[in-house]
Every structure is written in C-alpha cells, then in structure tokens.
Design an enzyme around this catalytic site. Structure first.
Site, mmCIF file in Angstrom:
data_model
loop_
_atom_site.group_PDB
_atom_site.id
_atom_site.type_symbol
_atom_site.label_atom_id
_atom_site.label_comp_id
_atom_site.label_asym_id
_atom_site.label_seq_id
_atom_site.Cartn_x
_atom_site.Cartn_y
_atom_site.Cartn_z
ATOM 1 N N GLU A 84 33.583 -15.840 31.500
ATOM 2 C CA GLU A 84 33.992 -14.694 30.691
ATOM 3 C C GLU A 84 33.163 -14.684 29.423
ATOM 4 O OE1 GLU A 84 37.927 -12.615 28.598
ATOM 5 O OE2 GLU A 84 38.127 -14.544 29.614
ATOM 6 N N ASP A 159 30.472 -5.426 22.497
ATOM 7 C CA ASP A 159 30.073 -4.576 21.377
ATOM 8 C C ASP A 159 29.293 -3.384 21.917
ATOM 9 O OD1 ASP A 159 28.959 -3.429 19.052
ATOM 10 O OD2 ASP A 159 28.958 -5.369 18.041
#
Length: 259
Positions: A84, A159
């Site tokens: 992850e 992001d």
C-alpha cells in the site's frame, strides 16, 4: 484533550528525532535527480505517536534505504503480501488488516505522524500482519523487491497535483506501471482510488493503455468500490462536499510484454 506535540520534536540539533525510529532520509534521496510524487511531512507528531515510533519501529518498521532485497516471505511468515503506497493516518490500513489477517500489508508513507499512528493501531488491534515502511516507494519497488513478490498493490487517494505544471509528479504514470508490473504476481490486483475527477480520468487512460494490466471491468471503465476498501474519514468529507470517488481495479497480465 488532544495530545501535545512530542517533546522529541525539541531535540538538540543533530540528535535523532525518534531514537530507534524512522530516519529522515533513508535512501539519501536528495542525491537522486528524479521528479517526486510526494513531499515529506514530519511535523506535529504527538507524544503518543512519538512513543509508538520509538518503541515499535524496531519491531514493525522499515526504512527504505535501497540497500539489498527484502525477504518478504520471512517478514510476513509466508502470507500473501499487498503493498500500500500512501496510507495517511493508517485507519483504513488497520481496518483492512483486521478484516483480512491472512494477508500481509506493507504500508509505505513519508508522513511521520501517520507512521506512528498506524503502529499504535496495529499494536492495539493485535495486527501482526502490518509492516510500516518509511521512504520512497519507487526505491522500494526498484531496488528492494524481488520479481513477482507482491500479490497486490494499492494506491488510495494519492496527491492529485492539480496544477497542470505539476501533473508530471502524479504517481500513476506509464513509467511507474512499467516498474511495478514485474514485482506483481500474474493476476495480482492493482487498486487505485481518487476523488479528483481529472486525475481519475488520467489514471483510467494510462492504465487501459498499459500492456501489463487488464481492466477488471468489461466496459473498460471504473469499478464499484469493493467491500474490502473502507470508507475513510477523508473520503466521507469529500463525499459530503459533492466529490465523486472513482475506484480502478486492474490485474497484472499473465505474460509481461517483452522490451
């Protein structure tokens, strides 16, 4: 009453911020000339988070220094492993680990408070299937993972770098997919999620075009949110504002294209 920032943040100059904990720049990444998809954030660590970092990092933490290959089989006692990339404060990671103790999660981020928080969640939840990585996931993939060592890859709410001049910093790019694909086993699932519509469109375009991945959706579109991905607090706030969250689920093809 909320916790105060950790006293270790006021350490004398030159001393480690968290003795035995994550280091500021494990791979010396300031020497590497490469556009990065992240900005390290190391402020506002609470006293509790700092204590978890100092006490649990030697047990469950990993600095991504680029030196040598990891033995993931030993690290996770033979469990299938999902990487992850970017876990925020770690609540969703801990929830997924608790719901699926038969899968190991190697969770990587550069956010020091989140690292401490996830370590605390893992200890309180008895989650022996979580390891916390500190540093650049690109270096981890490129230098430290063996071929076909991962059973899955998750990139949730990266992001979005919304300004056009920053789009080159977005992590889901052809070069990243080409790097990640050989580290995934055939059939392994790459799962992305974002609430930034233009980024979702770019992700879908890039993934559909990449020869190492196949869309799980017959129509070549977005996937419904799978039950195993928790609805995070961040996601809930976005939904309250009218944001639309898109999930993308792709599998690694059986045979990678030759160079």
């Amino acid at each position: 009453m909320s916790e105060q920032p950790a006293a270790s943040a006021r350490r004398p100059k030159g001393e480690p911020r968290f003795p035995g904990g994550p280091v500021a720049d494990p791979a010396g990444s300031h020497h590497e000339r490469r556009i990065r998809s992240f900005q390290p954030r190391r402020s506002r660590v609470t006293t509790g988070q700092g204590e978890y970092l100092e006490r649990l990092w030697p047990v469950w933490g990993l600095d991504i220094d680029g030196h040598g290959k990891l033995d993931l089989n030993e690290m996770f006692d033979g469990l299938p492993i999902v990487l992850e990339i970017g876990f925020g404060m770690g609540e969703a990671t801990a929830e997924m680990a608790a719901a699926d103790p038969g899968t190991g999660i190697l969770a990587v981020d550069v956010h020091t408070p989140g690292q401490g928080n996830l370590l605390g969640l893992a200890e309180r939840g008895g989650l022996s299937n979580v390891r916390v990585g500190n540093g650049d996931a690109i270096i981890l993939l490129r230098e430290m993972l063996e071929p076909e060592s991962l059973d899955g890859l998750r990139v949730y709410f990266p992001d979005p770098w919304p300004k056009k001049r920053h789009h080159k910093r977005r992590i889901i790019q052809p070069d990243f997919l080409t790097l990640a694909a050989p580290r995934l086993k055939p059939g392994a699932v790459l799962h992305c999620a974002t609430d930034w519509e233009p980024y979702a469109e770019q992700m879908l375009e890039v993934l559909n075009a990449h020869p190492a991945f196949e869309n799980t959706q017959p129509d070549g579109g977005y996937a419904p949110r799978p039950a195993f991905r928790p609805l995070t607090r961040f996601e809930g706030q976005g939904l309250d504002k009218g944001h639309v969250v898109h999930d993308l689920l792709f599998t690694r093809v059986a045979e990678l294209p030759s160079d």
